[in-house]
Design a protein around this motif. Structure first.
Motif, short mmCIF file in Angstrom:
data_model
loop_
_atom_site.label_atom_id
_atom_site.label_comp_id
_atom_site.label_asym_id
_atom_site.label_seq_id
_atom_site.Cartn_x
_atom_site.Cartn_y
_atom_site.Cartn_z
N VAL A 76 0.85 -1.18 0.00
CA VAL A 76 0.00 0.00 0.00
C VAL A 76 0.89 1.24 0.00
CG1 VAL A 76 -1.70 1.29 1.33
CG2 VAL A 76 -1.85 -1.20 1.21
N SER A 77 0.63 2.13 -0.92
CA SER A 77 1.35 3.39 -0.99
C SER A 77 0.33 4.51 -1.14
CB SER A 77 2.32 3.41 -2.16
OG SER A 77 3.35 2.47 -1.96
N GLY A 78 0.64 5.65 -0.57
CA GLY A 78 -0.27 6.77 -0.71
C GLY A 78 0.01 7.84 0.32
N TYR A 79 -0.94 8.73 0.45
CA TYR A 79 -0.79 9.87 1.32
C TYR A 79 -2.02 10.01 2.21
CZ TYR A 79 2.40 10.78 -2.51
OH TYR A 79 3.37 10.66 -3.45
N ARG A 95 5.91 1.46 4.53
CA ARG A 95 6.56 2.29 5.55
C ARG A 95 5.84 3.63 5.64
NH1 ARG A 95 11.42 2.13 2.66
NH2 ARG A 95 11.50 4.35 3.03
N HIS A 96 5.56 4.06 6.86
CA HIS A 96 4.90 5.34 7.10
C HIS A 96 5.95 6.38 7.46
CE1 HIS A 96 1.03 3.33 7.08
NE2 HIS A 96 1.53 2.45 7.92
N GLU A 97 5.98 7.46 6.72
CA GLU A 97 6.93 8.55 6.96
C GLU A 97 6.15 9.81 7.27
OE1 GLU A 97 10.22 8.27 7.05
OE2 GLU A 97 10.12 6.14 6.57
N PRO A 98 6.63 10.62 8.23
CA PRO A 98 5.96 11.89 8.53
C PRO A 98 5.99 12.83 7.33
CG PRO A 98 7.55 11.32 10.25
CD PRO A 98 7.77 10.36 9.12
N ALA A 99 4.88 13.49 7.08
CA ALA A 99 4.81 14.49 6.01
C ALA A 99 5.14 15.88 6.56
CB ALA A 99 3.43 14.50 5.38
N GLY A 100 5.16 16.03 7.88
CA GLY A 100 5.47 17.31 8.49
C GLY A 100 4.23 18.16 8.69
N LEU A 101 4.35 19.12 9.60
CA LEU A 101 3.29 20.10 9.83
C LEU A 101 3.61 21.33 9.00
CD1 LEU A 101 0.84 21.37 11.22
CD2 LEU A 101 2.33 21.90 13.17
N ARG A 102 2.68 21.68 8.11
CA ARG A 102 2.87 22.81 7.21
C ARG A 102 1.72 23.79 7.36
NH1 ARG A 102 6.73 21.03 3.69
NH2 ARG A 102 6.97 18.79 3.62
N ILE A 103 2.03 25.06 7.17
CA ILE A 103 1.02 26.10 7.13
C ILE A 103 0.91 26.57 5.69
CG2 ILE A 103 0.33 28.38 7.97
CD1 ILE A 103 0.39 26.17 10.13
N GLU A 118 7.22 21.83 11.48
CA GLU A 118 7.82 20.67 12.15
C GLU A 118 7.90 19.52 11.16
OE1 GLU A 118 9.77 18.59 14.55
OE2 GLU A 118 8.98 20.40 15.50
N ARG A 119 9.11 19.16 10.74
CA ARG A 119 9.29 18.13 9.71
C ARG A 119 8.83 16.74 10.15
NH1 ARG A 119 11.68 20.21 5.54
NH2 ARG A 119 13.20 21.88 5.70
N GLY A 120 8.98 16.42 11.42
CA GLY A 120 8.65 15.08 11.90
C GLY A 120 7.21 14.88 12.32
N ALA A 121 6.36 15.89 12.13
CA ALA A 121 4.97 15.80 12.58
C ALA A 121 4.13 14.94 11.64
CB ALA A 121 4.36 17.19 12.71
N THR A 122 3.23 14.18 12.24
CA THR A 122 2.24 13.43 11.48
C THR A 122 0.82 13.90 11.82
OG1 THR A 122 2.14 11.71 13.17
CG2 THR A 122 3.67 11.37 11.32
N ARG A 123 0.72 14.67 12.89
CA ARG A 123 -0.59 15.10 13.38
C ARG A 123 -0.43 16.42 14.12
NH1 ARG A 123 -5.58 13.27 14.57
NH2 ARG A 123 -6.45 14.02 16.52
N PHE A 124 -1.53 17.14 14.27
CA PHE A 124 -1.52 18.37 15.06
C PHE A 124 -2.87 18.53 15.74
CE2 PHE A 124 -3.29 19.63 11.02
CZ PHE A 124 -4.32 20.49 11.36
N ASP A 125 -2.87 19.30 16.81
CA ASP A 125 -4.09 19.67 17.52
C ASP A 125 -4.03 21.17 17.76
OD1 ASP A 125 -5.63 17.09 18.53
OD2 ASP A 125 -3.48 16.67 18.60
N VAL A 126 -5.19 21.82 17.68
CA VAL A 126 -5.27 23.24 17.95
C VAL A 126 -5.62 23.42 19.42
CG1 VAL A 126 -6.48 25.40 17.39
CG2 VAL A 126 -5.96 23.73 15.59
N THR A 157 0.84 11.63 6.83
CA THR A 157 1.88 10.64 6.56
C THR A 157 1.94 10.31 5.07
OG1 THR A 157 0.35 8.84 6.99
CG2 THR A 157 1.74 9.52 8.82
N ASP A 158 3.11 9.91 4.64
CA ASP A 158 3.32 9.36 3.31
C ASP A 158 3.66 7.89 3.50
OD1 ASP A 158 3.07 11.93 2.31
OD2 ASP A 158 5.23 12.27 2.23
N THR A 159 2.96 7.02 2.79
CA THR A 159 3.19 5.59 2.91
C THR A 159 3.79 5.08 1.61
OG1 THR A 159 1.30 5.40 4.39
CG2 THR A 159 2.13 3.36 3.43
#
Length: 182
Positions: free
Chosen positions: A30-33, A56-64, A76-84, A50-52
């Motif tokens: 399985v590959s995807g985003y 393998r699951h790799e962090p996609a990072g937190l982007r604005i 944050e390059r290593g982020a996979t999730r965020f909360d406000v 995440t990018d799969t």
């Protein structure tokens, strides 16, 4: 009206060279985003996920995303999730390190609306935010002890002020909606 915009990530010369030397293999994995986005108000959208690739699951990072120019800024390059959490974005994430045979992560990193990091806790550990309430975040640590207590983080100071056993009670906040009949 709806419109689509492509968001481009800058790729280094070495990254382009690597892609040319090691073309993507088509395997039966399985590959995807996976992405989660939230409008932050004004002209900003937060995106993480995440990018799969090959299982393998790799962090996609937190982007604005700036919706005026459709450019992105990585917080944050290593982020996979965020909360406000009020005026803060709490970034969490991690992955499995096959060499170490354990999960590794960024802990929890808090960013202000100006994009500046306010604090980072539990660096090297994979974490998750169970709840944000009344100026506190209840942060879970991923590890061998499944029953490890949640860490209570005071968001104003960025300090751990206590611990709480799991599970948290479900809180009902706001007006209810659904198929209830009177």
């Amino acid at each position: 009206a709806v419109s689509y915009h492509s968001l481009e990530r800058p790729t280094s010369v070495l990254g382009r060279l690597r892609s040319w030397l090691e073309p993507v293999a088509n395997a039966k994995q399985v590959s995807g985003y996976h992405r989660r986005a939230r409008w932050l108000g004004g002209d900003a959208i937060a995106v993480a996920g995440t990018d799969t690739n090959d299982g393998r699951h790799e962090p996609a990072g937190l982007r604005i995303v700036d919706t005026r120019t459709w450019t992105t800024t990585t917080l944050e390059r290593g982020a996979t999730r965020f909360d406000v959490a009020g005026e803060l974005l709490l970034a969490t994430g991690g992955s499995w390190d096959a060499a170490l045979q354990r999960s590794v992560g960024i802990g929890v990193a808090a960013y202000g609306s100006d994009g500046e990091q306010r604090f980072q806790l539990f660096d090297g550990r994979q974490t998750w935010v169970a709840l944000v309430l009344s100026g506190r975040a209840y942060v879970g640590l991923v590890g061998p002890a499944a029953s490890e207590p949640l860490q209570i983080v005071e968001l104003a100071s960025g300090r751990v002020v206590g611990a709480r056993e799991r599970p948290l009670p479900w809180l009902l906040v706001g007006a209810a909606s659904g198929g209830w009949s009177g």
